[in-house]
Design an enzyme around this catalytic site. Structure first.
Site, short mmCIF file in Angstrom:
data_model
loop_
_atom_site.label_atom_id
_atom_site.label_comp_id
_atom_site.label_asym_id
_atom_site.label_seq_id
_atom_site.Cartn_x
_atom_site.Cartn_y
_atom_site.Cartn_z
N SER A 90 0.33 -42.06 2.76
CA SER A 90 -0.73 -42.01 2.04
C SER A 90 -1.17 -43.25 1.42
O SER A 90 -0.14 -43.88 1.27
CB SER A 90 -0.71 -40.74 1.02
N TYR A 114 3.91 -36.32 -6.54
CA TYR A 114 3.51 -36.45 -5.05
C TYR A 114 3.58 -37.73 -4.55
O TYR A 114 4.00 -37.72 -3.86
CB TYR A 114 1.80 -35.68 -5.29
N LYS A 149 6.03 -39.27 -1.57
CA LYS A 149 5.66 -39.89 -0.19
C LYS A 149 6.42 -41.30 -0.23
O LYS A 149 6.93 -41.66 1.11
CB LYS A 149 4.04 -39.95 -0.16
P1 NAD Z 1 -2.47 -29.16 4.42
O1 NAD Z 1 -1.87 -28.37 3.14
O2 NAD Z 1 -3.66 -28.43 4.79
O3 NAD Z 1 -1.25 -28.96 5.36
C1 NAD Z 1 -0.03 -29.09 5.12
C2 NAD Z 1 0.73 -27.89 5.96
O4 NAD Z 1 2.14 -27.94 5.81
C3 NAD Z 1 0.27 -26.65 5.48
O5 NAD Z 1 -0.10 -25.75 6.58
C4 NAD Z 1 1.49 -25.93 4.85
O6 NAD Z 1 1.53 -24.54 5.26
C5 NAD Z 1 2.60 -26.75 5.46
N1 NAD Z 1 3.68 -26.71 4.70
C6 NAD Z 1 4.05 -27.02 3.38
N2 NAD Z 1 5.26 -27.28 3.30
C7 NAD Z 1 6.02 -26.72 4.31
C8 NAD Z 1 7.43 -26.28 4.59
N3 NAD Z 1 8.49 -26.54 3.56
N4 NAD Z 1 7.73 -26.08 5.83
C9 NAD Z 1 6.79 -25.89 6.70
N5 NAD Z 1 5.48 -26.13 6.59
C10 NAD Z 1 5.11 -26.32 5.31
O7 NAD Z 1 -2.67 -30.76 3.98
P2 NAD Z 1 -3.33 -31.82 4.76
O8 NAD Z 1 -4.43 -32.15 4.12
O9 NAD Z 1 -3.34 -31.23 6.29
O10 NAD Z 1 -2.07 -32.76 4.88
C11 NAD Z 1 -1.05 -32.94 5.81
C12 NAD Z 1 -0.13 -34.03 5.12
O11 NAD Z 1 -0.79 -35.21 5.29
C13 NAD Z 1 0.49 -33.65 4.18
O12 NAD Z 1 1.85 -34.14 4.28
C14 NAD Z 1 -0.27 -34.57 3.06
O13 NAD Z 1 0.81 -34.95 1.80
C15 NAD Z 1 -0.41 -35.98 3.83
N6 NAD Z 1 -1.81 -36.57 3.33
C16 NAD Z 1 -3.10 -35.86 2.98
C17 NAD Z 1 -4.15 -36.33 2.46
C18 NAD Z 1 -5.49 -35.69 2.15
O14 NAD Z 1 -6.28 -35.89 1.65
N7 NAD Z 1 -5.45 -34.47 2.82
C19 NAD Z 1 -4.21 -37.70 2.18
C20 NAD Z 1 -2.77 -38.34 2.26
C21 NAD Z 1 -1.69 -37.67 2.90
C1 UD1 Z 2 -6.58 -37.99 -4.44
C2 UD1 Z 2 -5.15 -38.19 -5.08
C3 UD1 Z 2 -4.27 -38.89 -4.00
C4 UD1 Z 2 -4.16 -38.16 -2.63
C5 UD1 Z 2 -5.64 -37.95 -2.21
C6 UD1 Z 2 -5.85 -37.10 -1.02
C7 UD1 Z 2 -5.22 -38.39 -7.52
C8 UD1 Z 2 -5.36 -39.15 -8.92
N1 UD1 Z 2 -5.11 -38.83 -6.32
O1 UD1 Z 2 -6.91 -39.43 -4.20
O2 UD1 Z 2 -3.00 -38.88 -4.60
O3 UD1 Z 2 -3.41 -38.80 -1.67
O4 UD1 Z 2 -6.38 -37.12 -3.18
O5 UD1 Z 2 -5.52 -35.82 -1.44
O6 UD1 Z 2 -5.38 -37.17 -7.65
N2 UD1 Z 2 -14.05 -37.26 -8.01
C9 UD1 Z 2 -15.15 -36.89 -8.84
N3 UD1 Z 2 -15.25 -35.30 -9.28
C10 UD1 Z 2 -14.54 -34.67 -8.55
C11 UD1 Z 2 -13.44 -35.19 -7.57
C12 UD1 Z 2 -13.21 -36.37 -7.31
O7 UD1 Z 2 -15.84 -37.72 -9.34
O8 UD1 Z 2 -14.73 -33.37 -8.76
C13 UD1 Z 2 -13.90 -38.65 -7.80
C14 UD1 Z 2 -12.86 -39.33 -8.22
O9 UD1 Z 2 -12.77 -39.50 -9.48
C15 UD1 Z 2 -12.48 -40.36 -7.02
C16 UD1 Z 2 -13.11 -39.99 -5.96
O10 UD1 Z 2 -14.13 -38.93 -6.30
O11 UD1 Z 2 -13.03 -41.60 -7.50
C17 UD1 Z 2 -12.29 -39.42 -4.77
O12 UD1 Z 2 -11.41 -38.37 -5.56
P1 UD1 Z 2 -10.46 -37.52 -4.60
O13 UD1 Z 2 -11.23 -36.99 -3.56
O14 UD1 Z 2 -9.81 -36.63 -5.31
O15 UD1 Z 2 -9.32 -38.57 -3.80
P2 UD1 Z 2 -8.47 -39.80 -4.66
O16 UD1 Z 2 -8.58 -39.64 -6.04
O17 UD1 Z 2 -8.79 -40.81 -3.90
#
Ligand code: NAD
Ligand code: UD1
Length: 352
Positions: free
Chosen positions: A126, A150, A154
């Site tokens: 991330s 979190y 990572k």
């Molecule tokens: P998500 O929660 O929708 O998907 C994660 C999946 O992993 C889920 O289906 C959950 O059931 C499964 N899971 C969790 N723990 C597990 C375990 N111990 N064993 C087996 N399955 C397990 O999340 P996502 O948004 O699809 O994210 C996927 C990956 O990307 C995650 O590792 C997350 O940290 C990373 N990531 C997500 C974002 C984001 O904004 N969505 C941003 C950066 C990184």
């Molecule tokens: C957040 C997480 C980051 C994670 C990412 C994806 C935090 C501090 N960071 O990133 O670790 O990898 O999500 O899951 O939580 N915002 C509003 N109102 C809302 C929600 C968000 O104004 O109700 C603003 C936030 O202040 C930010 C932007 O929208 O400026 C994006 O927020 P968000 O979608 O939560 O993502 P990140 O904060 O970038």
């Protein structure tokens, strides 16, 4: 060479979209997920969309015996490792759960992969590993630091992958650092389905649009940005999914062209940003959503959210040069597709 890929966390938001992209490119997918943050319905819908039943195994990455069974009976090219917990606030309240699931779970997976000599991994990292960036756009050599469990989980996994690559140069360990994934599949059939009130911006906006939530709070209007609101690099989940396919293609080319005496061609630990390279402010996203969907998004400005940074956007050059990948879809596409998913499934996968 086998084209079978184990997708941990494949029932989740990014994983489900990636399963479709993998299938479309000719990879065979096996999903391994404990459904702790997803539902079987997502897998059913992916199967319907690709016209083929996806192999699904309900299991936990911390269960070594179960993983061994999976690896014993199948031959994999590699693993895409999405499985993990991702809620920042929850990680502060439950750090042991997050370290156990995200760090111990990954170590467990790597140990079993090593036992079966499967050395190709694409890991979900991330942009959070960059903390508060010193300069923009953020490239892969920027300093890393994290302030919450979190993010720390990572970053710790990245360190583990780096150490592993140093210890044994046959590993290919790609860490894809996602910026802000949003959007949904263009069919409207799969998308992001948060359990509770969303923490992230786009799902919050779409739930306001559909009438589930009354008003968006915009966290901060005094950042040093174009309009005072936070700036992020929003990337369409379909582009992100394609980035994983490009990473696997890269590893396949590399490993198929490698002779036994040419082990130096392993990538070792390879961090790559997946972003668009463009920053969009919170207010710009809200306005774009209204423009594209015609839905008004009532909002109010509140104080900054603890731990938030002003601006964050990627240098996407490395992905383009190395993987030949770049994001194609616009902010308008992200809003349109989010809205199609949200309006057709107001209660996510429980809607029908
Ligand atoms: P998500 O929660 O929708 O998907 C994660 C999946 O992993 C889920 O289906 C959950 O059931 C499964 N899971 C969790 N723990 C597990 C375990 N111990 N064993 C087996 N399955 C397990 O999340 P996502 O948004 O699809 O994210 C996927 C990956 O990307 C995650 O590792 C997350 O940290 C990373 N990531 C997500 C974002 C984001 O904004 N969505 C941003 C950066 C990184
Ligand atoms: C957040 C997480 C980051 C994670 C990412 C994806 C935090 C501090 N960071 O990133 O670790 O990898 O999500 O899951 O939580 N915002 C509003 N109102 C809302 C929600 C968000 O104004 O109700 C603003 C936030 O202040 C930010 C932007 O929208 O400026 C994006 O927020 P968000 O979608 O939560 O993502 P990140 O904060 O970038």
């Amino acid at each position: 060479m086998t084209n079978k890929i184990l997708v941990t966390g494949g029932a989740g938001y990014i994983g489900s979209h990636t399963c479709i992209a993998l299938h479309e490119t000719g990879y065979e997918v096996v999903v391994y997920d404990n459904l702790s943050n997803s539902s079987r319905e997502a897998i059913n819908r992916v199967s319907t969309l690709i016209g083929q039943t996806i192999e699904f195994i309900e299991g936990d990455i911390r269960d070594a015996e179960m993983l061994r069974q999976v690896f014993t009976s199948r031959e994999f090219f590699g693993v895409i490792h999405f499985a993990g917990l991702k809620a920042v606030g929850e990680s502060v309240a439950k750090p042991l759960l997050y370290y156990n699931n995200n760090v111990s779970g990954t170590i467990n997976l790597l140990e079993v992969m090593a036992e079966y000599n499967i050395k190709n991994l694409v890991f979900s990292s991330s942009a959070t590993v960059y903390g508060d960036p010193e300069s923009l756009p953020i490239d892969e050599n920027s300093p890393r630091s994290c302030t919450n469990p979190y993010g720390q989980s990572k970053l710790t996994v990245e360190h583990i992958l780096e150490d592993l690559a140093v210890s044994d140069d046959s590993w290919n360990l790609v860490a894809l650092r996602y910026f802000n994934p949003v959007g949904a599949h263009s069919s409207g059939q799969i998308g992001e389905d948060p359990n509770d009130i969303p923490n992230n911006l786009m799902p919050y906006i779409s739930q306001v649009a559909v009438g589930k939530l009354k008003k968006l709070s915009i966290f901060g209007d005094d950042y040093p940005t174009i309009d005072g609101t936070g700036v992020r690099d929003f990337i369409h989940v379909t582009d992100l999914a394609q980035g994983h396919v490009s990473a696997l293609n890269y590893l396949e080319q590399l490993t198929s062209s490698r002779s036994p005496s040419d082990m130096a061609k392993s990538v070792g630990f390879l961090p790559i940003n997946l972003g668009t390279g463009k920053g969009t402010s919170v207010l710009e996203l809200v306005n774009a959503f209204t423009e594209v969907t015609g839905r008004d998004i009532p909002h109010q400005f509140t104080g900054r959210r603890a731990g938030d940074i002003a601006s964050c956007y990627a240098s996407a050059d490395k992905a383009k040069t190395l993987l030949g990948w770049q994001a194609e879809l616009s902010i308008a596409d992200m809003c349109q597709d989010t809205w199609r998913w949200q309006s057709q499934n107001p209660s996510g996968y429980n809607s029908h």
